[in-house]
Design a protein around this motif. Sequence first.
Motif, PDB file in Angstrom:
ATOM      1  N   ALA A 240       1.888 -15.630  -7.591  1.00  0.00           N
ATOM      2  CA  ALA A 240       2.685 -14.855  -6.624  1.00  0.00           C
ATOM      3  C   ALA A 240       2.742 -13.390  -7.026  1.00  0.00           C
ATOM      4  N   GLU A 241       2.901 -13.131  -8.315  1.00  0.00           N
ATOM      5  CA  GLU A 241       2.927 -11.745  -8.801  1.00  0.00           C
ATOM      6  C   GLU A 241       1.580 -11.063  -8.597  1.00  0.00           C
ATOM      7  N   ARG A 242       0.495 -11.792  -8.815  1.00  0.00           N
ATOM      8  CA  ARG A 242      -0.830 -11.202  -8.636  1.00  0.00           C
ATOM      9  C   ARG A 242      -1.124 -10.929  -7.153  1.00  0.00           C
ATOM     10  N   ILE A 243      -0.645 -11.787  -6.267  1.00  0.00           N
ATOM     11  CA  ILE A 243      -0.789 -11.510  -4.829  1.00  0.00           C
ATOM     12  C   ILE A 243      -0.074 -10.207  -4.486  1.00  0.00           C
ATOM     13  N   ASP A 244       1.162 -10.067  -4.965  1.00  0.00           N
ATOM     14  CA  ASP A 244       1.923  -8.844  -4.682  1.00  0.00           C
ATOM     15  C   ASP A 244       1.213  -7.612  -5.249  1.00  0.00           C
ATOM     16  N   ALA A 245       0.649  -7.739  -6.445  1.00  0.00           N
ATOM     17  CA  ALA A 245      -0.055  -6.609  -7.052  1.00  0.00           C
ATOM     18  C   ALA A 245      -1.303  -6.248  -6.258  1.00  0.00           C
ATOM     19  N   ALA A 246      -2.017  -7.259  -5.784  1.00  0.00           N
ATOM     20  CA  ALA A 246      -3.221  -7.000  -4.992  1.00  0.00           C
ATOM     21  C   ALA A 246      -2.872  -6.312  -3.681  1.00  0.00           C
ATOM     22  N   VAL A 247      -1.813  -6.773  -3.036  1.00  0.00           N
ATOM     23  CA  VAL A 247      -1.382  -6.149  -1.781  1.00  0.00           C
ATOM     24  C   VAL A 247      -0.958  -4.700  -2.028  1.00  0.00           C
ATOM     25  N   ALA A 248      -0.240  -4.468  -3.124  1.00  0.00           N
ATOM     26  CA  ALA A 248       0.184  -3.104  -3.457  1.00  0.00           C
ATOM     27  C   ALA A 248      -1.012  -2.195  -3.719  1.00  0.00           C
ATOM     28  N   ALA A 249      -2.137  -2.785  -4.151  1.00  0.00           N
ATOM     29  CA  ALA A 249      -3.345  -2.001  -4.414  1.00  0.00           C
ATOM     30  C   ALA A 249      -4.167  -1.758  -3.162  1.00  0.00           C
ATOM     31  N   GLY A 250      -3.705  -2.292  -2.027  1.00  0.00           N
ATOM     32  CA  GLY A 250      -4.398  -2.041  -0.767  1.00  0.00           C
ATOM     33  C   GLY A 250      -5.236  -3.182  -0.252  1.00  0.00           C
TER      34      GLY A 250
END
Length: 355
Positions: A240-250
Motif C-alpha cells: 500500500a505504501e509503495r502504491i502511494d509512492a508510485a502515484v506521488a511520483a506521477g
Amino acid sequence: MAAGPYLRPTGFVEAPFGHDGKVARLAGGMCWFSAVEILRRGAEPELLAVSDIEAFLSSCPEAEPVWSNLIGTRPPLSCSGRAFRFDQPQIMGILNVTPDSFSDGGAYEDVTAAAEAGWDMSAAGAALIDIGGESTRPGAEPVWEGDEAARILPVVERLRDQGALISIDTRKAAVMRAALTAGAHLVNDVSALTYDSESAGVVAEAGVPVVLMHAQGDPQTMQQAPAYDHVLLDVYDWLAERIDAAVAAGIERGRIIVDPGIGFGKTLRHNLALINGLSLFHGLGAPLLLGASRKRFIGALSKEAPADRRLAGSLTVLQAGLSQGVQLVRVHDVPESVQALHVWRGLRDAALSPA
C-alpha cells in the motif's frame, strides 16, 4: 503501519445463481465469495457473511474503501494501443537471459534461442513475456546495468517485431529506459521502484504499467532469517505504501499491478501463509500477480525436488491463485500452465452456464 481492518474474501462459490445478496464478485473477475475474514492487528480474526457487510460498513466506515476495492473491476491496460484485460486470469511467461537464474540459467543466453523460446511461449498462450537479464535468486550478485541491457535488448527487439507483449524484469532505471525504447510494454520491478531512485520517474514519463513486488532485503541477504510481525498484513501495508509512492511520483494508479513476492525474503511458512491469503491483496485495488513457479518452497515440500522437477507443485500453486481471483500468473512452464488455466476456465464457464 495501518491499523486496519483488513478484509480477506473467503467462502468462495462457483457461481452467484440463487445467492442474491449473499455473495459478491471479486475484483470484476470469475470468482464469487460469500464471507469476509476481518483482520486487525493484535486481535482475533472475525468471520462476516457478505449479507451482513452493509451493517458492518455502517459501524466501521474506514473499511469502505477496502470493500470498494474488493468488488471493483480492474479496467484493462493499454499497451501500445492493445488492451490487456483483467476480467479473467492471464499467463506471463518467464524468459531469463542470464547465466545464473535458479531454474533455467544459461538456457537462453543465445539471442536466437531466447527469441524462439519467447515466441513459443506466446504461441502457447502466454499473454506477456517477462524478460530478465539479472538473476534475483537468493544470494545472487548485482549485474552492471550495461551488461544487463546488452543481454535483454536484442531479445526485446526480436519479440517486438514478432508482435509479442513484453514485460521487462529489472530494478534499474537505465535498463528500463532502454528496454521501453526498444519496445517493451511493461516494467516488472522486484524492488517496487526502491532500488533505483530514478526508476519511478522513468515509468511515469513512459506512461507504462508497472508491477510493484514486495521483497524483504535484497537478493544477496533476503533469505537470512526473514521475520514479520504478521506476514500477510506486513506485506499488504508495504505494498500500500509503495502504491502511494508510485502515484506521488506521477504513475497512474490504474497502471499499477501488485505482487506479494513469494520467495523474496520469506520462509516456507511465510510463503504458504501468503498463498493461502492471496485474496486479501485485492483490497489494494490493483490487479494481483502471483509468481511462485518452480520456487524453493515447492522443493522443500517435495523431498527437495530440483527446480526442473517442480511442475506439479507449480500447477498446484497456480490453482490456489486462480481460486482466489489472481489476475496474472508468472510461470516457467507455459503450455502446461495454459492448459491448467483452460481447464479451470472451463469449470467456471460450466458453473456460469447452468443447464
